[in-house]
Design an enzyme around this catalytic site. Structure first.
Site, short mmCIF file in Angstrom:
data_model
loop_
_atom_site.label_atom_id
_atom_site.label_comp_id
_atom_site.label_asym_id
_atom_site.label_seq_id
_atom_site.Cartn_x
_atom_site.Cartn_y
_atom_site.Cartn_z
CG HIS A 208 -1.79 1.19 1.37
ND1 HIS A 208 -3.06 1.13 1.86
CD2 HIS A 208 -1.58 2.47 1.05
CE1 HIS A 208 -3.58 2.35 1.85
NE2 HIS A 208 -2.69 3.18 1.36
NE ARG A 292 -8.97 10.48 6.33
CZ ARG A 292 -9.18 9.39 5.64
NH1 ARG A 292 -10.14 9.36 4.73
NH2 ARG A 292 -8.45 8.30 5.80
C1 MV4 Z 1 -7.93 -4.16 -3.63
C2 MV4 Z 1 -7.11 -5.23 -3.27
C3 MV4 Z 1 -6.67 -6.07 -4.28
N1 MV4 Z 1 -7.05 -5.84 -5.56
N2 MV4 Z 1 -8.27 -3.96 -4.90
C4 MV4 Z 1 -8.84 -2.64 0.80
C5 MV4 Z 1 -9.20 -1.28 1.29
C6 MV4 Z 1 -9.59 -0.50 0.11
N3 MV4 Z 1 -9.01 0.80 0.17
C7 MV4 Z 1 -9.10 -1.26 -1.07
N4 MV4 Z 1 -8.60 -2.51 -0.57
C8 MV4 Z 1 -8.08 -3.44 -1.41
N5 MV4 Z 1 -8.39 -3.28 -2.72
C9 MV4 Z 1 -7.85 -4.79 -5.85
N6 MV4 Z 1 -8.20 -4.58 -7.12
C10 MV4 Z 1 -6.75 -5.39 -1.94
C11 MV4 Z 1 -7.24 -4.50 -0.99
C12 MV4 Z 1 -6.78 -4.71 0.37
C13 MV4 Z 1 -5.97 -3.78 1.01
C14 MV4 Z 1 -5.57 -2.60 0.39
C15 MV4 Z 1 -4.77 -1.69 1.05
C16 MV4 Z 1 -4.33 -1.96 2.33
C17 MV4 Z 1 -4.72 -3.09 2.96
C18 MV4 Z 1 -5.53 -4.02 2.31
C19 MV4 Z 1 -5.88 -5.20 2.95
C20 MV4 Z 1 -6.69 -6.10 2.32
C21 MV4 Z 1 -7.14 -5.86 1.02
#
Ligand code: MV4
Length: 446
Positions: A208, A292
């Site tokens: 992330h 924000r």
């Molecule tokens: C995703 C992903 C994998 N592939 N989208 C979780 C929170 C939201 N902001 C979007 N998230 C995710 N979107 C795609 N196409 C995996 C996550 C995700 C995640 C993202 C950021 C930080 C932690 C996470 C934990 C689990 C899943």
């Protein structure tokens, strides 16, 4: 510049906003709930106004009570901080209708970037990389099936209005996609009042990485580089750092510039964060935009020297951005540990109550953002974060050693905190190498 600002928040961010206002010569009015009536930071405000009982919906989330306080105190502007009303376009709109400046984006800009389907539209136009998937909201099941066949499984269904992981469903085949689409739409409608969902390629493992951007009311936007927030549990960040470790600087800077273009194209004034996932080949895909100031903004302040809170207030008052993109450089490395009143040995159960021992670390490169003092009572009503330790050093390795040193100095009792866990993470070899993924902490805790 504003003469008087109302702070529509509590805890450490209320104090952070207050400090920024004071440095700008602005009077502060802080609202509080009955659960926060004895909070010591309220004494630092020029005026404190009780807006209702402990439950947030009757106080910090209650728009009419906050507007009433703003009218009574005759403020020029309201800073919402993060959480509570910070991302509510209807609140930004009510402020405008009442001729009170909302320190944050206009309702239109907030809607453009706060809605994930809309944000993806703007992102594609601004050449910001996004996941392949549906171009707009899914109307009928067949549409989702067609998109998935084109991009391949696994896919993820997301709510346009959802955030922080709410309203997501991963589908590994057509059958599960078909059974989940209608459910996702119904759930989104019930949870967010908007049943729009979209489908995109699902990435199993990623980091992330998010980009800090600030726009002004004169059509300019700059980025303040990125933060890595991969160390998280159940969508709650535990450690954040800047810059992101082990990334190609050229590629990363191009993504940061794209993020600034996106914010600019939405005619967005204020602080924003553009979230990305980065795969193991350092490909970036935008997730969503946070409209924000974020909890983790200090790590960016430490590496750039830009005061994000003061800048957010300046641009809301109509001033042009006080710095140029070319003058913003990365200096050293910063790490933030969120100090939560929780017990990591009991599934992170909240640990409310009186804090008798509160001994802070200090020394070179150590910053504490916290509203806590010895004797402070952690109310059970709100988020469990009681402070943040932010450490700056010349290099990532030195920042890790300094963070470990500061965590050892940090003494809190008798409530439980995340400090011991964070000290363990500073000594973790995968973390030290850089580039743990978003599932790392949950795997480690099993
Ligand atoms: C995703 C992903 C994998 N592939 N989208 C979780 C929170 C939201 N902001 C979007 N998230 C995710 N979107 C795609 N196409 C995996 C996550 C995700 C995640 C993202 C950021 C930080 C932690 C996470 C934990 C689990 C899943």
């Amino acid at each position: 510049m504003f003469r008087r600002v109302l702070i529509a928040n509590r805890g450490e961010i209320a104090l952070r906003i207050m400090r920024a206002c004071q440095e700008l010569g602005i009077e502060t009015v802080c609202v509080y709930s009955e659960a926060d009536r004895d909070a010591p930071y309220l004494r630092l405000a020029d005026r404190a106004i009780c807006i209702g009982p402990g439950p947030a919906r009757d106080s910090y989330l209650n728009i009419s009570r906050i507007i009433s306080a703003a009218e009574i105190a005759d403020v020029d502007a309201i800073h919402p901080g993060y959480g509570f009303l910070a991302e509510r376009a209807d609140f930004s709109e009510v402020c405008r209708d009442c001729k009170i400046e909302f320190i944050g984006p206009s309702p239109e800009a907030m809607r453009r970037l706060g809605d994930k389907v809309e944000a993806k539209r703007f992102a594609r136009a601004a050449k910001v990389p996004v996941f392949p998937g549906s171009e707009g909201a899914i109307e009928v099941e067949e549409e989702a099936v067609e998109v998935a066949a084109e991009i391949g499984y696994p896919v993820i269904i997301k709510a346009a209005a959802g955030g922080g992981g709410r309203g997501m469903r991963v589908c590994h085949n057509e059958a599960t996609l078909r059974t989940n689409i209608k459910k996702a739409q119904q759930e989104a409608l019930a949870a967010f009042g908007d049943g729009s969902v979209f489908v995109e390629k699902f990435l199993e493992s990623a980091r992330h990485v998010e980009v800090q951007v600030i726009g002004d009311k004169h059509g300019h936007a700059i980025h303040l580089f990125e933060r890595d927030c991969s160390m998280q549990r159940r969508h709650q960040k535990v450690i954040e750092e800047a810059p992101a470790p082990e990334v190609d600087r050229k590629k990363m800077t191009a993504v940061c510039e794209a993020a600034a273009r996106l914010v600019k194209s939405a005619e967005y004034a204020g602080a924003a964060t553009v979230e990305f996932l980065m795969d193991n080949k350092q490909n970036f895909y935008m997730l969503e935009v946070n409209t924000r100031v974020q909890v983790e903004h200090p790590v960016t302040e430490m590496i750039t020297g830009v005061d994000i809170l003061k800048t957010s207030i300046r641009v809301a008052a109509g001033e042009p951005l006080p710095v140029k993109q070319k003058d913003i450089t990365i200096r050293g490395h910063a790490i933030e540990c969120r100090i939560n009143a929780e017990d990591p040995t009991r599934n992170f159960m909240p640990s409310a109550g009186r804090i008798d021992t509160w001994e802070l670390p200090g020394g070179p490169g150590v910053r504490i953002d916290s509203h806590v003092v010895p004797g402070y009572f952690v109310p059970p009503n709100y988020d469990s974060m009681i402070g943040k330790l932010i450490v700056h050093a010349d290099s990532r390795a030195e920042a890790i050693e300094r963070t470990a040193r500061a965590l050892r100095e940090f003494r809190v009792g008798p409530i439980n905190t995340t400090i011991d866990l964070q000290l363990r993470l500073m000594q973790d070899s995968a973390f030290k190498t850089g580039g743990i993924d978003i599932h790392y902490l949950e795997r480690l805790l099993k």
